[in-house]
Design an enzyme around this catalytic site. Structure first.
Site, PDB file in Angstrom:
ATOM      1  N   LYS A 116     -13.158 -35.525   8.086  1.00  0.00           N
ATOM      2  CA  LYS A 116     -13.457 -34.244   7.381  1.00  0.00           C
ATOM      3  C   LYS A 116     -13.487 -34.464   5.669  1.00  0.00           C
ATOM      4  CE  LYS A 116     -11.455 -31.471  10.882  1.00  0.00           C
ATOM      5  NZ  LYS A 116     -11.446 -32.487  12.018  1.00  0.00           N
ATOM      6  N   GLU A 200      -7.341 -26.202   4.055  1.00  0.00           N
ATOM      7  CA  GLU A 200      -8.400 -25.538   3.626  1.00  0.00           C
ATOM      8  C   GLU A 200      -8.450 -24.194   3.496  1.00  0.00           C
ATOM      9  OE1 GLU A 200     -12.415 -27.330   4.907  1.00  0.00           O
ATOM     10  OE2 GLU A 200     -12.787 -25.273   5.694  1.00  0.00           O
ATOM     11  N   ARG A 292     -21.731 -36.952  17.692  1.00  0.00           N
ATOM     12  CA  ARG A 292     -21.801 -37.170  19.202  1.00  0.00           C
ATOM     13  C   ARG A 292     -22.666 -35.927  19.974  1.00  0.00           C
ATOM     14  NH1 ARG A 292     -18.505 -33.096  20.578  1.00  0.00           N
ATOM     15  NH2 ARG A 292     -16.538 -32.962  19.245  1.00  0.00           N
TER      16      ARG A 292
END
Length: 465
Positions: A116, A200, A292
């Site tokens: 992140k 965040e 992925r």
């Protein structure tokens, strides 16, 4: 094309990859732990190799043992599925070192986009909106306090390297901070060997929207539209749909453009997903990249007709994408419901042996499963049993098909979340499409049930997607 593929995973995703390989004429080698000797993926593969005892750290996360099997089996490529080693760049490098091809993005792209913090640093000069954030050491309470003062409450606290909602908490007041830090730091150290925490600004009543991307090694990058993943428990997805009821044509174009920009900037190749949060005013914010295949990839396949696993294999084999953006269209509507062996009230896993197992069928119904009658579900792995996917010509038809399919799904011998899923697909807010990431918690009494049982939402991060 590869002659033999090793699948470094288990359960439904291993079975899913095997089915595409069979269609493409690719031999498959499975790996399994001692607890999974009788698992479905073991019997479906052309050959299978035991990689250790039941604990994942000693088997499915045992990179050295899996690499040894790569060499011994003569596999030309390795598909990591999702979870376990799928987003581990060191594993991807080890696969290459063993003379095989990793079916996924380059290790460098994983390092840039999979974390992140590094992803946000990479995006700082791009016109991709990012919610205000801070990175702090896992054990620095003083910096955490400074961060929430700078960001403003509420904030989301999570492990920087985490996925699937693992270790995530929402801090609404300064008194919530110590417990949130403890939860996130514990997850960071235990599951990801990391010492950093990500904070965040929390986006309230947000919609969780993701864009599926395909990129080849020749500079071609396309998107396969969006998926909505807002129906969540403990920050993990339960139900997904495509397309989203919250996404207009202009918003879809903006999200897709941002996703492609992110992937091109990070040098991404293969299938991947860029996740965003969309607020009530249709403002969107970058959330993360999943480097992925996603659990919910099947609903994209249902509306586009594109086999994403096949595209992964072809890209890994060095081929150009056979599709241009103009070739991709979305038809109808699709839902996915994740079937878990868990208490539908507390979301805690419930082990047991499946005594009866009957999958629903019919027009527009697909089941991706990793279990069968007689399979013993244990506590070592994620308790997801299967994914029920339906497609209809429109959302109303898809909703009706899902309700019938859930009623027809028989799993006896252990507790599952099918009753909760049936309630979700009959919930007025879900039927209307006016829901968000907090709907399941608010409308289904999750917080109240867990409070009575003495279990906190932030403590339920045993397994991710």
């Amino acid at each position: 094309m590869f002659k033999k593929l090793l699948i470094a995973n288990r359960g439904e995703i291993a079975c899913r990859v095997i089915r595409t390989c069979r269609r493409m004429g690719i031999a498959t080698a499975a790996v399994y732990s001692e607890a999974d000797a009788d698992a479905l993926h073991v019997s479906l593969a052309d050959e299978a190799h035991c990689v250790g005892p039941a604990p994942a750290a000693e088997s499915y996360l045992n990179s050295d043992r899996i690499i040894s099997v790569v060499r011994d089996s003569g596999a030309e490529a390795v598909h990591p599925g999702y979870g376990f080693l799928a987003e581990n760049p060191s594993f991807a490098e080890a696969v290459a070192g063993a003379g095989a091809v990793f079916v996924g993005p380059p290790p460098g792209a994983m390092r840039k986009l999979g974390d992140k913090i590094s992803a946000r640093r990479l995006l700082k000069d791009l016109p991709v909106p990012v919610a205000p954030w801070r990175r702090i050491p896992a054990d620095d309470a003083a910096q955490a306090q400074e961060a929430i003062e700078a960001l403003g409450l509420p904030v989301v606290v999570k492990a920087s390297a985490a996925g699937g909602g693992i270790g995530t908490s929402i801090v609404h007041s300064p008194t919530d901070l110590p417990h949130a830090l403890e939860t996130a730091s514990g997850a960071a150290k235990r599951f990801f060997n990391s010492d950093t925490i990500h904070l965040e600004r929390f986006v309230s009543h947000a919609r969780h929207i993701e864009i599926q991307v395909l990129a080849d090694g020749h500079g071609n990058v396309i998107h396969l539209f969006e998926r909505e993943c807002s129906m969540q428990r403990r920050y993990q997805k339960v139900v997904e749909e495509a397309p989203s009821t919250a996404v207009t044509g202009s918003l879809r174009a903006a999200l897709a453009d941002a996703a492609i920009m992110v992937m091109k900037t990070g040098g991404y190749v293969n299938a991947g997903t860029v996740e965003f949060l969309v607020d009530q005013d249709a403002n969107f914010y970058f959330l993360e990249v999943n480097s992925r295949i996603q659990v919910e990839h099947a609903i994209t396949e249902m509306i586009t007709g594109v086999d994403i696993v096949e595209q992964q294999l072809r890209v890994a084999n060095g081929e150009c994408l056979a599709l241009s953006q103009e070739d991709v269209s979305a038809e109808g509507h699709a839902f996915e419901a994740r079937i878990y062996a868990e208490d539908p009230d507390t979301f805690l896993p419930v082990p047991g042996t499946i005594k009866a197992y009957i999958e629903p069928s019919g027009d527009g119904v697909r089941v991706d499963s990793g279990v069968r009658r007689g399979y013993a579900v244990n506590t070592h792995y994620d308790p997801m049993l299967a994914k029920l996917i339906v497609h209809g010509s429109n959302r109303k038809e898809a909703l009706a098909r899902m309700r019938v399919a859930l009623d027809d799904f028989v799993i006896d011998g252990l507790v599952t979340n099918i009753p909760l899923l049936s309630k979700i697909f009959r919930h007025p807010g879900f039927i209307s499409g006016s829901y968000d990431t907090g709907t399941l918690t608010r409308d289904f009494g999750t917080e109240a049930v867990l409070a009575k049982s003495g279990i906190g939402l932030s403590e339920l991060w045993r397994y991710g997607n």
